[in-house]
Write an enzyme that holds these catalytic residues in place. Structure first.
Site, PDB file in Angstrom:
ATOM      1  N   HIS A  38      -9.919  10.123  -5.693  1.00 22.36           N
ATOM      2  CA  HIS A  38     -10.659   9.949  -4.443  1.00 22.36           C
ATOM      3  C   HIS A  38     -11.595  11.129  -4.190  1.00 22.36           C
ATOM      4  CE1 HIS A  38      -8.259   6.466  -3.392  1.00 22.36           C
ATOM      5  NE2 HIS A  38      -9.056   6.278  -2.361  1.00 22.36           N
ATOM      6  N   LYS A 103       1.436   2.642   0.499  1.00 17.69           N
ATOM      7  CA  LYS A 103       2.608   2.550   1.364  1.00 17.69           C
ATOM      8  C   LYS A 103       2.490   3.617   2.429  1.00 17.69           C
ATOM      9  CE  LYS A 103       5.405   5.836  -1.180  1.00 17.69           C
ATOM     10  NZ  LYS A 103       6.053   7.016  -0.616  1.00 17.69           N
TER      11      LYS A 103
END
Ligand code: SF4
Lengths: 179, 281
Positions: A38, A103
């Site tokens: 990222h 999650k």
């Protein structure tokens, strides 16, 4: 609880139909990326460079898989905790990303951007990594190979079991009083 | 002096790394099943069913239960009448970790420089090694691969000496609540109370080695563990944070004397894979 079959890529209209609480079986192509990838993708955007894949309508799965054993497509491949991607996610959503898979909780800025752009956050079952790997049919490193497990992979998935936790209206299954 | 060879230590450590990552403890499986029976929440039931299925696949296919195969935390209890021969003990442990993570196709999740370049060491070393010298001529090795989804949700608080049981409970519940879905509940909550900063942290970590169902051997703390478990499970976080009564499988407390002016408390959270395997040489 019904199951909804979804195939990538997704249009904004298709995304808007998904609701927090829906159980989803996802098929098609998704891409992997976690912390280090990222960071690099945002750096690439800042420099005006191409990303490893086109974000429009696509999904990113926050995962760093285990190495594949001989005969396996991929090693165990469950989700990593998503909040660490929060600083980067809004930018990618604005570039057309429609699905984030991970999650755990997301921050308000991510949720607000999801509402504006029309995107969903789907949870994979944390720790169910051996089972999840079974629904990954192809895996190929397409960028940042030097990052090892954190490299960007293109995955072909078949009925990956997920739960829609935050939908494009901002309904949030983790925040049950508010749903 | 009893001699133990470093080769044997390396071999055993490698095996323990693989075993801990492939084979979920029977105590944990029992708790998943119990949770499945007790839950009314359909999502919670479904999640626990998936976790049971996942454990079965991991064992059968000999693959990691979870892709985060952790940083290897190794606890040694070294008998003072043992002589380690043939090399350096810590090098032998790291050799075992290197071999285990390679041979077992486990993920290499350790970076060398933690702050600036964060380059992966590519072999999952170094291990975090804690050694205790004990009487006797045995060496006990416990390998506890620790995932960071749960490690990241741990907290330290230097409480006031007068904060008492009420303050402790409040802090533990706050940590669990703030962690929410992030550490892959159902979790195991390790609580280290007393000592100093590092002692409390070590106590908390060590408490995670206990099998589920084993309590603190002081009745006062056993009761507190049970009470806290009840309160944690009433938070309706549930498996994966999607609601339910199976938020934690256990609350484990370890204590140590401390300074008159202080009450250090560390809450170290473990996720539902709660890995630890041991051997005595
Ligand atoms: S917290 Fe535990 S179960 Fe969840 S991803 Fe990390 S190691 Fe796996």
């Amino acid at each position: 609880m019904g199951e909804i079959r979804v195939t990538t890529p997704l249009s904004t209209e298709e995304v808007r139909e998904l609701r927090a609480g829906d159980r989803i079986l996802l098929s098609g192509i998704i891409y992997t990326g976690r912390d280090a990838a990222h960071k690099r993708m945002i750096e690439a955007l800042d420099k005006g460079e191409e990303l490893p894949f086109k974000l429009e309508g696509q999904g990113i799965y926050y995962v760093g898989p285990c190495p594949a054993k001989p005969g396996q497509v991929i090693g165990s491949a469950g989700p990593t905790t998503s909040y660490r991607m929060d600083p980067f996610a809004p930018r990618l959503l604005k570039e057309g990303l429609k699905i984030m898979i991970g999650k755990g909780a997301r921050n308000q800025e991510v949720i607000d951007t999801m509402k504006e752009e029309g995107a969903v956050y789907l949870a994979a079952i944390g720790g169910a990594a051996a089972l999840i790997a079974k629904s990954i049919k192809e895996a190929e490193v397409i960028a940042y190979k030097d990052l090892g497990t954190e490299a960007v992979r293109k995955l072909k998935v078949d009925n990956l079991p997920l739960i829609c936790v935050i939908d494009s209206k901002g309904n949030n299954l983790y925040n049950r009083e508010a749903v | 002096m009893r001699e133990i060879r470093v080769e044997d230590i390396s071999n055993e450590v490698a095996k323990l790394c693989i075993d801990a990552n492939y084979n979920l403890g029977d105590d944990i499986i029992k708790e998943y099943k119990r949770g499945y029976e007790r839950e009314d929440n359909p999502v919670a039931k479904e999640v626990l069913k998936i976790l049971l299925e996942n454990a079965k696949i991991a064992k059968r296919d000999e693959v990691p239960i979870c892709q985060d195969t952790g940083i290897a935390v190794v606890f040694l209890e070294l008998g003072q009448d043992v002589r380690v021969v043939g090399g350096d003990l810590y090098k032998a442990i790291n050799k075992g970790v290197r071999e285990g993570y390679e041979r077992g196709y486990l993920r290499k999740s350790v970076v060398k420089d933690p702050l600036i370049d964060r380059k992966n060491t590519e072999d999952n070393t170094p291990a975090i090694i804690h050694t205790e010298i004990v009487p006797g001529d045995k060496l006990k090795i416990n390998v506890a691969p620790k995932g960071f989804g749960s490690e990241n949700m741990s907290q330290l608080k230097m409480m006031r000496p007068t904060d008492g049981v009420g303050g402790l409970k409040e802090f533990v519940l706050k940590v669990v609540k703030e962690a929410g879905p992030n550490p892959c509940p159902p979790i195991v909550v390790g609580v280290g109370i007393g000592g100093t900063v590092e002692k409390a942290a070590l106590l908390a970590k060590k408490s995670l080695l206990r099998p589920i169902g084993v309590h603190n051997n002081d009745d006062k703390f056993k009761e507190l563990e049970e009470k806290l478990l009840e309160e944690v499970n009433a938070l309706d976080i549930g498996p994966q944070g999607l609601g339910g009564i199976t938020t934690a499988l256990a609350v484990n407390i370890e204590t140590f004397p401390t300074h008159i002016a202080g009450l250090p408390v560390v809450v170290n959270i473990n996720c539902h894979v709660a890995r630890h395997k041991e051997i005595v040489l």
